[in-house]
Write a protein that holds these residues in place. Structure first.
Motif, PDB file in Angstrom:
ATOM      1  N   LYS A 182      11.373  60.757  94.708  1.00  0.00           N
ATOM      2  CA  LYS A 182      12.085  61.092  93.473  1.00  0.00           C
ATOM      3  C   LYS A 182      11.158  61.009  92.251  1.00  0.00           C
ATOM      4  O   LYS A 182      11.464  61.549  91.201  1.00  0.00           O
ATOM      5  N   GLU A 239      14.275  65.494  96.915  1.00  0.00           N
ATOM      6  CA  GLU A 239      15.372  64.801  97.615  1.00  0.00           C
ATOM      7  C   GLU A 239      14.855  64.124  98.889  1.00  0.00           C
ATOM      8  O   GLU A 239      14.018  64.694  99.591  1.00  0.00           O
ATOM      9  N   PRO A 240      15.365  62.924  99.210  1.00  0.00           N
ATOM     10  CA  PRO A 240      14.967  62.312 100.487  1.00  0.00           C
ATOM     11  C   PRO A 240      15.406  63.175 101.657  1.00  0.00           C
ATOM     12  O   PRO A 240      16.409  63.877 101.580  1.00  0.00           O
ATOM     13  N   GLY A 241      14.636  63.119 102.739  1.00  0.00           N
ATOM     14  CA  GLY A 241      14.985  63.893 103.922  1.00  0.00           C
ATOM     15  C   GLY A 241      15.824  63.085 104.895  1.00  0.00           C
ATOM     16  O   GLY A 241      16.275  61.982 104.589  1.00  0.00           O
ATOM     17  N   ASP A 258      18.765  57.019  96.956  1.00  0.00           N
ATOM     18  CA  ASP A 258      17.376  56.872  97.418  1.00  0.00           C
ATOM     19  C   ASP A 258      17.206  57.214  98.897  1.00  0.00           C
ATOM     20  O   ASP A 258      16.128  57.625  99.308  1.00  0.00           O
ATOM     21  N   GLU A 292      20.100  61.833 102.537  1.00  0.00           N
ATOM     22  CA  GLU A 292      19.703  63.219 102.397  1.00  0.00           C
ATOM     23  C   GLU A 292      20.863  64.004 101.777  1.00  0.00           C
ATOM     24  O   GLU A 292      22.028  63.619 101.922  1.00  0.00           O
ATOM     25  N   PRO A 293      20.568  65.106 101.069  1.00  0.00           N
ATOM     26  CA  PRO A 293      21.623  65.834 100.353  1.00  0.00           C
ATOM     27  C   PRO A 293      22.875  66.112 101.179  1.00  0.00           C
ATOM     28  O   PRO A 293      24.000  65.891 100.702  1.00  0.00           O
ATOM     29  N   ARG A 313      24.458  60.902  93.108  1.00  0.00           N
ATOM     30  CA  ARG A 313      23.974  62.149  92.516  1.00  0.00           C
ATOM     31  C   ARG A 313      24.336  63.337  93.407  1.00  0.00           C
ATOM     32  O   ARG A 313      24.090  63.322  94.618  1.00  0.00           O
ATOM     33  N   HIS A 347      11.856  59.363 102.649  1.00  0.00           N
ATOM     34  CA  HIS A 347      12.039  59.150 101.206  1.00  0.00           C
ATOM     35  C   HIS A 347      10.738  58.777 100.503  1.00  0.00           C
ATOM     36  O   HIS A 347      10.717  58.612  99.299  1.00  0.00           O
ATOM     37  N   HIS A 407       8.313  56.697  96.309  1.00  0.00           N
ATOM     38  CA  HIS A 407       9.521  57.492  96.518  1.00  0.00           C
ATOM     39  C   HIS A 407       9.339  58.942  96.048  1.00  0.00           C
ATOM     40  O   HIS A 407       8.740  59.188  95.007  1.00  0.00           O
TER      41      HIS A 407
END
Lengths: 973, 72
Positions: free
Chosen positions: A626, A645-647, B35, B38-39, B68, A617, A624
């Motif tokens: 984002k 997007e965070p992994g 945050d 992951e998607p 989200r 992230h 971050h």
């Protein structure tokens, strides 16, 4: 070509002092030194060397050899310069006929009981006795050979070789002769060469703090001894740190490698690749043959000290098990096929790209290594973000200090440890919680113990009675042996006592912290349910002891907290870190020397791997993904679009692999199959992937499930930097060419380019330039500055051009320090009738992490297998004797190992290490994890222990699979 | 991942924020998930909620309305 980067590291004779300047005159030269400095050191500062034998600057002066005598105007006699402090206006003469006569007489006496085998001696060319004989002009020894300690047969020869040759077979005619002690795998103790200067004894006490050595006997009978007269080095308390060997002026304590290979002629300053202390070493070589590693005096983390791993356990670098050629295979049940680098990289690149085409951009990822350099780690995460085009990057910090990142980030505004290691010299009260520094961070432990011997107080919070609780001249004021899993309750109870008894530093809190948040916190923590008495049933900690510990910490002066994985590796790991930050803020203990919150990081570069953006992230510098402005910096530098997007984190990768959406992994320098929890789940995840690329020194456990093996290089074979637990960026310097052909950063670049990137780095310094250009906390870091300063602590930028030893000096990074409520929540991992005991895991001094390196050194002499520590009460209930094979089972799995019965653990608690794959302690641990970061709960597993005949079925299957998987076909012609 | 594991992870996060003073806890839980998850983890969470959200604590369930939806 082969620059050494050694700053002046002469032996100054006695330690440096701090004090008001004093000016004196030595041999006509004026010199100004701090008050308290010895005349000997002042002379050294002026470039005037006074002969000496018993003095060395790692230990306080002793004044026994009388070789360093000088004349001082107005003083009677000939004082020893090592024990005489300087005084204003003092006039010293280091050379006069009187002192020269005395010195020659002293040398003559020494030499009368020392064998004259100089040419064949292991210390030849590196012997202070030899040097001093030369310096004082010793030209004759008038004493007849008589009673002595070196002549094996007592037949009056001056050389041992001659004595042996002349003596009848097996004749030990000399009762004073003691044969060499060769029991330690790394150094020998040869009493025949000892001059009884006590430097070794004092180093063991003052530098290492183990007190393993002593002088036995008096007068002529005085001998250095490892404890009792019958003990040898290995049977003693010796921890093989090498401080005595370092201090010895003769061949009495000598590295076996020097005896075997000869004295080294060149040295290069570099950084140890074991733990997070990050000791600086001199790699001493002849040509490209490493002869020994010696601790570097100007290393700011270690100040000239070392432990058994860094000092001696480097043999893995040349171990036969190293894989030097790339290998591939279609599936993991096939043997490995050695191929060219080109073929391996093309195979890997095609597979990875193919997986992305078939399963999507986010179906592959990387694990960066906390053992590799900053530059290498930076490239691996760049590979994920800029070539794979996703943020699936994680590192072993996930399973160790990720809660530190969250907890300190939330409370202070940065995950950075607040101090440097020097800070401990100003501490009055130390809390050590969930850490075992004498084993995990030994060189820091020695520095801590030195401070404790000088009077600082210690509070240990740990389920086990670790060595620090009680050892030579160390006695913790309080040990709170809590039940595993109740850290939050104990830390909250400490805060409860401090707040309800009004012991907090209100002025500090009002000035530096958010007062409203503090009041909310104070209301919360004052509730009686947080009192030590209310918590006792839960934590098992004596409330009176806990109250006394809280009072001591709040009122005892500078208070510092040091913590390790016993804090973080819990389902409430992040909450405990927050609780620790609360404690430090409550007592006003952040922002100056001697205090602070100090996470003891596990691996050599785990700090660096986090700094370099290994987390899924966060881009480098903990920003971050984002945030568009941050992404823009890297998008501009790299010319790619970065995924906002965070992994996936490591446990998420494995879960996704099992469900079939994560298919390919590039794993550099980490052995997740052995180190990560719930081995069966890790194996299932790896087995489900279609392309696992392992980049390592050895066919590690993870490689059992790999399709591509890329040979790695050791820290001796490459340029770069490591960042230690105090944020100190240290240079790693290449001392020999990589045996596998490429440094690891080159291998990552080759893989990236095989996948279509066009990276053009020709030296790691260029990678550091890119880091500095994109990451504000590294803005001023360059290799030139590192060479000049030796090391730099980040942040290092325009406002702190030479780095930052102490954080939060004028206020917290986030502005106001933030108190956060820490409610205790019991872990879901609970004991019950099937699994009534709690297992907690850790490590020991001689082995490192999964043992891939240390198991391939003579360190196995200390720890050749993992054992289970169990309390006598629990052992008796189960009919278990010391040394018995036992079965250890949890709901995750079972393994068998030998039992060690000890009351270091409390009843109901068992403990083991995870250094050996044959035991595979992690088959027992579960997949529970920290609520905020998914850091696994290694430290609490409900288990049962029972009698056993040998390895479990699982162990046998595992070993069979491993053996099958490690087959290598010969290379095609 | 196994639904029980995901539910337990979401509930763990909710449990922490539930104990914090102030308001807007559901949003804070969701921020944490946004945050760090992951998607595909968030998608799995949505799917689980659509299927009834079995096992999710009330706060975790509440939080899902602020989580989200991944763009791609």
């Amino acid at each position: 070509m082969t620059q050494s980067f050694i700053h002046d590291d002469r032996d100054m004779g006695t330690p440096a002092k701090e004090g008001a300047p004093v000016t004196l005159t030595i041999d006509g030269f004026d010199v100004t030194v701090p008050e308290g400095t010895s005349v000997m050191r002042a002379a050294s500062e002026a470039g005037l060397k006074i002969p000496k034998l018993c003095a060395t600057d790692s230990v306080e002066a002793f004044g026994s050899c009388r070789l360093c005598v000088v004349e001082i105007d107005g003083r009677r006699g000939t004082p020893a310069s090592c024990t005489t402090p300087v005084a204003e206006g003092m006039q010293v003469r280091t050379q006069s006929s009187r002192v020269k006569d005395i010195r020659r007489g002293v040398m003559e006496l020494y030499i009368s009981d020392h064998p004259l085998d100089c040419l064949t001696c292991g210390a030849n060319n590196d012997c202070e006795l030899q040097d001093m004989a030369g310096m004082v002009g010793l030209r004759d020894v008038r004493y007849k050979s008589g009673k002595n300690h070196y002549d094996i047969s007592g037949n009056g020869t001056l050389a041992q070789g001659d004595a042996r040759a002349r003596a009848p077979m097996g004749d030990l005619g000399n009762p004073q002769y003691i044969p060499k002690d060769e029991s330690n795998p790394y150094f020998t103790y040869d009493p025949a060469k000892c001059i009884v200067c006590s430097r070794c004894v004092r180093a063991c006490e003052e530098v290492q703090g183990t007190f393993a050595l002593t002088i036995e006997g008096r007068g002529f009978d005085s001998r250095v001894s490892f404890g009792a007269k019958t003990d040898n080095a290995m049977a003693s308390d010796c921890v093989s740190c090498g401080a005595c060997v370092q201090a010895c002026p003769t061949a009495t304590l000598q590295e076996k490698s020097v005896i075997e290979l000869g004295t080294p002629e060149r040295s290069v300053i570099t950084t140890c690749a074991y733990c997070g202390v990050g000791c600086s070493f001199k790699a001493e070589l002849n040509g490209d043959e490493l002869v020994r590693m010696t601790p570097y005096k100007h290393g700011k983390a270690n100040r000239g000290h070392s432990c058994v791993k860094g000092r001696f356990a480097y043999g893995y670098a040349t171990h036969n098990d190293r894989i030097l050629n790339p290998m591939i295979r279609d599936s993991i049940d096939e043997p490995w096929q050695e191929v060219s680098w080109d073929e391996a990289l093309t195979f890997a690149a095609n597979r990875m790209r193919g997986l992305q085409e078939k399963h999507g951009r986010r179906s592959i990822g990387v694990i960066t290594s906390s053992r590799c350099t900053n530059e290498e780690t930076f490239l691996v995460q760049k590979l994920a973000r800029g070539v794979f085009m996703n943020n699936n990057t994680d590192t072993c910090a996930r399973v160790c200090h990720s809660p530190t990142g969250y907890g300190l980030g939330q409370t202070f505004g940065t995950s950075a440890g607040t101090q440097d290691f020097d800070s401990v010299e100003h501490t009055d009260v130390v809390i050590v919680i969930g850490a075992n520094p004498t084993d995990g961070h030994p060189v820091f432990a020695s520095r801590l113990k030195k401070r404790l011997r000088a009077g600082a107080k210690l509070i240990v919070i740990d389920p086990r009675r670790i060595d620090l609780v009680k050892s030579a001249h160390i006695d913790a004021a309080h040990h709170l042996p809590l039940r595993p899993g109740t850290n939050v309750a104990v830390v909250s109870a400490l805060a409860h006592v401090i707040v309800t008894e009004g012991l907090m530093d209100e002025a500090y809190i009002r000035e530096r912290c958010d007062w409203d948040e503090f009041q909310e916190y104070a209301d919360f923590i004052s509730n009686a349910r947080h009192s030590p008495e209310a918590n006792e049933l839960l934590t098992g900690v004596d409330p009176a002891e806990l109250r006394a510990a809280a009072r001591l910490f709040a009122t005892g002066g500078n208070g510092a907290i040091y913590y390790g994985l016993g804090v973080t590796e819990h389902s409430q790991g992040s909450t405990t870190v927050i609780g620790i930050a609360n404690l430090a803020m409550l007592t006003g203990n952040v922002g100056r020397k001697g205090v602070g919150v100090n996470p003891l990081r596990g691996q050599n570069n785990v700090q660096g791997s986090c700094d370099m953006g290994s987390f899924p992230h966060e881009l480098p510098g903990y920003r971050h993904v984002k945030n568009e402005d941050v992404r823009n910096i890297f998008e501009d530098a790299w010319g790619v679009k970065i995924d906002p997007e965070p992994g996936l984190r490591i446990p998420n990768m494995l879960d996704a692999a099992v469900e079939g959406t994560f298919k390919g992994l590039y794993c550099q320098g980490e052995d997740i199959l052995q180190s990560d929890p719930d081995t069966k789940h890790v194996a299932a995840g790896l087995a489900a992937m279609e392309c696992v690329i392992v980049h390592d020194l050895f066919l590690n456990e993870t490689a059992n499930y790999a399709h591509v093996f890329l040979p790695g290089s050791t820290f001796l074979e490459k340029e770069g930097t490591f960042t230690n637990a105090e944020r100190r960026i240290n240079r790693v310097r290449k001392v020999m060419a990589p045996r596998n052909g490429y440094a690891d950063w080159e291998v990552t670049q080759l893989l990236a380019n095989a996948m279509g990137a066009n990276w053009q780095y020709t030296h790691p310094s260029q990678i550091m330039e890119e880091i500095a250009a994109t990451t504000p906390s590294f803005a001023n870091v360059t290799y030139e500055l590192l060479d000049e300063k030796g090391s730099i602590q980040w942040p290092c930028n325009e406002s702190t051009p030479e780095g930052t030893p102490l954080m939060h000096v004028d206020g917290f990074v986030r502005g106001k320090g933030r108190f956060i409520v820490t409610e205790y929540v019991a872990t879901e991992e609970k004991t019950g009738p099937r699994f009534p005991l709690l297992l907690t895991t850790g490590r020991i001094l001689s082995q490192y992490n999964v043992g891939a390196q240390t198991r391939r050194t003579a360190n196995v002499a200390w720890h050749d297998q993992d054992v289970l520590e169990i309390h006598p009460h629990d052992a008796e209930l189960r009919g278990i004797n010391d040394g018995d094979f036992i079965k250890l089972a949890s709901r995750s799995g079972e393994t068998a190992l030998r039992a060690k019965i000890t009351d270091r653990v409390s009843p109901g608690v068992v403990y083991t290490t995870f250094h050996h794959p044959d035991t595979q302690a992690n088959v027992i641990t579960t997949d529970f994890s920290d609520w905020a970061t998914n850091c696994p709960e290694y430290k609490v597993t409900a288990v049962q222990v029972s009698q056993s005949n040998g390895p479990t079925d699982w162990q046998e299957e595992y070993n069979a699979q491993a053996e099958q998987s490690r087959r290598i076909l010969p290379a095609a012609e | 991942m196994q639904p029980e594991k995901m539910v337990s992870m979401a509930n763990q996060i909710a449990t922490f924020f539930e104990t914090q003073p102030g308001t807007g806890q559901a949003k804070k839980v969701a921020d944490h998930i946004n945050d760090f998850w992951e998607p595909r983890m968030r998608i799995q969470l949505f799917e689980h909620v659509d299927a009834g959200g079995k096992g999710l604590s009330p706060l975790a369930l509440d939080a899902c309305s602020y989580v989200r939806m991944p763009a791609d």
